[in-house]
Scaffold this motif. Structure first.
Motif, mmCIF file in Angstrom:
data_model
loop_
_atom_site.group_PDB
_atom_site.id
_atom_site.type_symbol
_atom_site.label_atom_id
_atom_site.label_comp_id
_atom_site.label_asym_id
_atom_site.label_seq_id
_atom_site.Cartn_x
_atom_site.Cartn_y
_atom_site.Cartn_z
ATOM 1 N N TYR A 104 0.839 -1.199 0.000
ATOM 2 C CA TYR A 104 0.000 0.000 0.000
ATOM 3 C C TYR A 104 0.876 1.251 0.000
ATOM 4 C CZ TYR A 104 -3.025 3.727 1.732
ATOM 5 O OH TYR A 104 -3.688 4.920 1.888
ATOM 6 N N GLU A 105 1.872 1.267 0.876
ATOM 7 C CA GLU A 105 2.750 2.439 0.961
ATOM 8 C C GLU A 105 3.520 2.644 -0.338
ATOM 9 O OE1 GLU A 105 5.275 2.306 4.332
ATOM 10 O OE2 GLU A 105 3.633 2.049 5.755
ATOM 11 N N LEU A 106 3.997 1.542 -0.922
ATOM 12 C CA LEU A 106 4.750 1.655 -2.170
ATOM 13 C C LEU A 106 3.886 2.236 -3.274
ATOM 14 C CD1 LEU A 106 7.225 1.146 -3.923
ATOM 15 C CD2 LEU A 106 6.375 -1.164 -4.338
ATOM 16 N N ILE A 107 2.673 1.745 -3.397
ATOM 17 C CA ILE A 107 1.773 2.236 -4.443
ATOM 18 C C ILE A 107 1.482 3.724 -4.249
ATOM 19 C CG2 ILE A 107 -0.580 2.076 -5.354
ATOM 20 C CD1 ILE A 107 -0.397 -0.956 -4.780
ATOM 21 N N LYS A 108 1.252 4.144 -3.009
ATOM 22 C CA LYS A 108 0.977 5.558 -2.746
ATOM 23 C C LYS A 108 2.191 6.422 -3.078
ATOM 24 C CE LYS A 108 -2.123 7.201 -1.567
ATOM 25 N NZ LYS A 108 -3.242 7.716 -2.404
ATOM 26 N N ILE A 109 3.383 5.927 -2.760
ATOM 27 C CA ILE A 109 4.605 6.677 -3.075
ATOM 28 C C ILE A 109 4.739 6.859 -4.581
ATOM 29 C CG2 ILE A 109 7.132 6.529 -3.088
ATOM 30 C CD1 ILE A 109 6.891 5.236 -0.277
ATOM 31 N N LEU A 110 4.519 5.774 -5.339
ATOM 32 C CA LEU A 110 4.632 5.847 -6.796
ATOM 33 C C LEU A 110 3.533 6.732 -7.392
ATOM 34 C CD1 LEU A 110 5.528 2.151 -7.717
ATOM 35 C CD2 LEU A 110 7.039 4.144 -7.780
ATOM 36 N N GLU A 111 2.332 6.639 -6.853
ATOM 37 C CA GLU A 111 1.234 7.489 -7.348
ATOM 38 C C GLU A 111 1.535 8.961 -7.118
ATOM 39 O OE1 GLU A 111 -2.226 6.045 -5.369
ATOM 40 O OE2 GLU A 111 -2.684 4.558 -6.933
ATOM 41 N N ASN A 112 2.024 9.302 -5.919
ATOM 42 C CA ASN A 112 2.372 10.698 -5.627
ATOM 43 C C ASN A 112 3.482 11.193 -6.551
ATOM 44 O OD1 ASN A 112 0.512 10.735 -3.552
ATOM 45 N ND2 ASN A 112 2.005 10.376 -1.931
ATOM 46 N N ALA A 113 4.463 10.317 -6.783
ATOM 47 C CA ALA A 113 5.601 10.690 -7.626
ATOM 48 C C ALA A 113 5.175 10.919 -9.071
ATOM 49 C CB ALA A 113 6.674 9.605 -7.558
ATOM 50 N N THR A 114 4.332 10.043 -9.607
ATOM 51 C CA THR A 114 3.896 10.200 -10.998
ATOM 52 C C THR A 114 3.048 11.447 -11.179
ATOM 53 O OG1 THR A 114 2.002 8.725 -10.592
ATOM 54 C CG2 THR A 114 3.988 7.733 -11.499
ATOM 55 N N GLN A 115 2.186 11.734 -10.205
ATOM 56 C CA GLN A 115 1.368 12.943 -10.293
ATOM 57 C C GLN A 115 2.241 14.192 -10.271
ATOM 58 O OE1 GLN A 115 -1.555 12.723 -7.152
ATOM 59 N NE2 GLN A 115 -2.543 10.907 -8.011
ATOM 60 N N SER A 116 3.254 14.174 -9.413
ATOM 61 C CA SER A 116 4.165 15.311 -9.324
ATOM 62 C C SER A 116 4.948 15.496 -10.617
ATOM 63 C CB SER A 116 5.139 15.100 -8.153
ATOM 64 O OG SER A 116 6.105 16.120 -8.103
ATOM 65 N N LEU A 117 5.405 14.382 -11.197
ATOM 66 C CA LEU A 117 6.187 14.467 -12.426
ATOM 67 C C LEU A 117 5.338 14.967 -13.587
ATOM 68 C CD1 LEU A 117 8.880 13.962 -13.799
ATOM 69 C CD2 LEU A 117 8.198 11.584 -14.176
ATOM 70 N N LYS A 118 4.128 14.472 -13.709
ATOM 71 C CA LYS A 118 3.240 14.903 -14.793
ATOM 72 C C LYS A 118 2.930 16.394 -14.708
ATOM 73 C CE LYS A 118 0.864 10.440 -15.355
ATOM 74 N NZ LYS A 118 -0.432 9.729 -15.237
ATOM 75 N N LYS A 119 2.754 16.894 -13.493
ATOM 76 C CA LYS A 119 2.422 18.309 -13.315
ATOM 77 C C LYS A 119 3.621 19.225 -13.566
ATOM 78 C CE LYS A 119 -1.285 17.581 -9.924
ATOM 79 N NZ LYS A 119 -1.711 17.787 -8.514
#
Length: 324
Positions: A64-79
């Motif tokens: 769960y933590e890993l998925i949230k970390i990757l989701e936050n990172a991808t959103q930040s990179l896209k923006k």
């Protein structure tokens, strides 16, 4: 005691710890460094490399933590990156890879090692896509062809270079492709390879279309419909090609297939919409849109690392990627 499955329903650490990992890793700087160090690397591959790097340094205790970390990172990179359609394709594809593989191992350490190792293998396979396209596209270039090309594409450059090495004699007309002027770069690298090139202004597309045998272009992204997101001007070139009964071939890696379904060029988000003014704005060309959308009906075929596809075949391949 039997190994336990990684927990996904409840996080074992606070949300603040997830935010700390995301904030301590400068994802944009890492992404840009990959592109700087390897000029031949595409945006989707650089995005995947960045996420694999993040995956390797994280220490989450649950999936769960890993998925949230990757989701936050991808959103930040896209923006943080402009014209991020191509980048988004890489991020989304890697997230799908993680979600499909995260439950295959019983203990968390083995799961993480598997994801990192196979993530790097995933990157290496993506890097070889250009080589496969250079072979798959050879039958579409023949002796005495005159080929019209818009802008610069590493993948298209590799295909044309491969054809030249196979001693296929052809000539290329390249539009200068404003506002980026990347057509000039394409003309330069083709001439350096000994390929005869004519560089023309964008306004000459209609003038030269009857003088060419076929049209080639690359892609920033390929939509679910098989339509193509590419350098501004691709759409008008595609319309001209169809009216002149000239085939249009798109060369694109499968990691640029994106889950978008625009119906027309106006559906494509742009950071620089068309504006009207009674005064001449400063740096007007620099604020022009960089990409446009070409609907699938204007595309003859897509030459990819998966093979030569019809536009409808893109949807089938996306279904395999996401749901098989």
């Amino acid at each position: 005691m039997a190994s336990e499955q990684p927990a996904t329903s409840q996080p074992s650490s606070s949300a603040s710890s997830i935010m700390e990992v995301s904030e301590s890793f400068d994802i944009k700087a890492t992404y840009l460094k990959f592109l700087e160090d390897d000029k031949e690397m595409t945006m989707p591959v650089a995005a995947i490399e960045t996420l694999v790097t993040l995956l390797g340094i994280t220490q989450p205790s649950t999936s769960y933590e890993l998925i949230k970390i990757l989701e936050n990172a991808t959103q930040s990179l896209k923006k943080s990156v402009k014209n991020s359609i191509s980048l988004s394709a890489g991020c989304d594809l890697f997230m799908r890879f993680v979600l499909r593989n995260i439950h295959k191992y019983g203990d968390w350490d083995s799961c993480k090692r598997h994801l990192v190792a196979n993530g790097r293998l995933f990157v290496e396979r993506a890097k070889t896509a250009r080589e496969h396209i250079a072979e798959n596209g050879l039958p579409f270039i023949r002796d005495d062809d005159v080929i019209l090309v818009l802008s610069y594409s590493r993948t298209l450059h590799s295909l044309l270079l491969n054809a030249s090495k196979k001693r296929i004699r052809f000539r290329v007309i390249v539009t200068e492709s404003r506002p980026s002027n990347k057509g000039s770069l394409m003309a330069k690298v083709l001439r350096e390879a000994g390929i005869p090139v004519s560089l023309v202004v964008d306004g000459m597309m209609g003038y030269v279309i009857d003088k060419v045998d076929k049209v080639f272009c690359g892609a920033e992204g390929v939509a679910e419909s098989g339509g193509v997101i590419n350098h501004i001007g691709t759409y008008q070139l595609a319309v001209l090609a169809r009216n002149a009964n000239k085939p249009l071939y798109v060369v694109a890696e499968s990691h640029k297939f994106v889950r978008l379904f625009p119906l027309s060029p106006s559906d494509l988000p742009t950071e620089f919409p068309v504006q009207f003014s009674i005064t001449e704005p400063e740096y007007e060309l620099e604020r022009s849109p960089r990409v446009d959308f070409t609907p699938h009906q204007y595309i003859t075929a897509l030459i990819t690392d998966l093979g030569v596809l019809t536009p409808s075949g893109v949807s089938e391949e996306l279904i395999k990627m996401w749901y098989d």
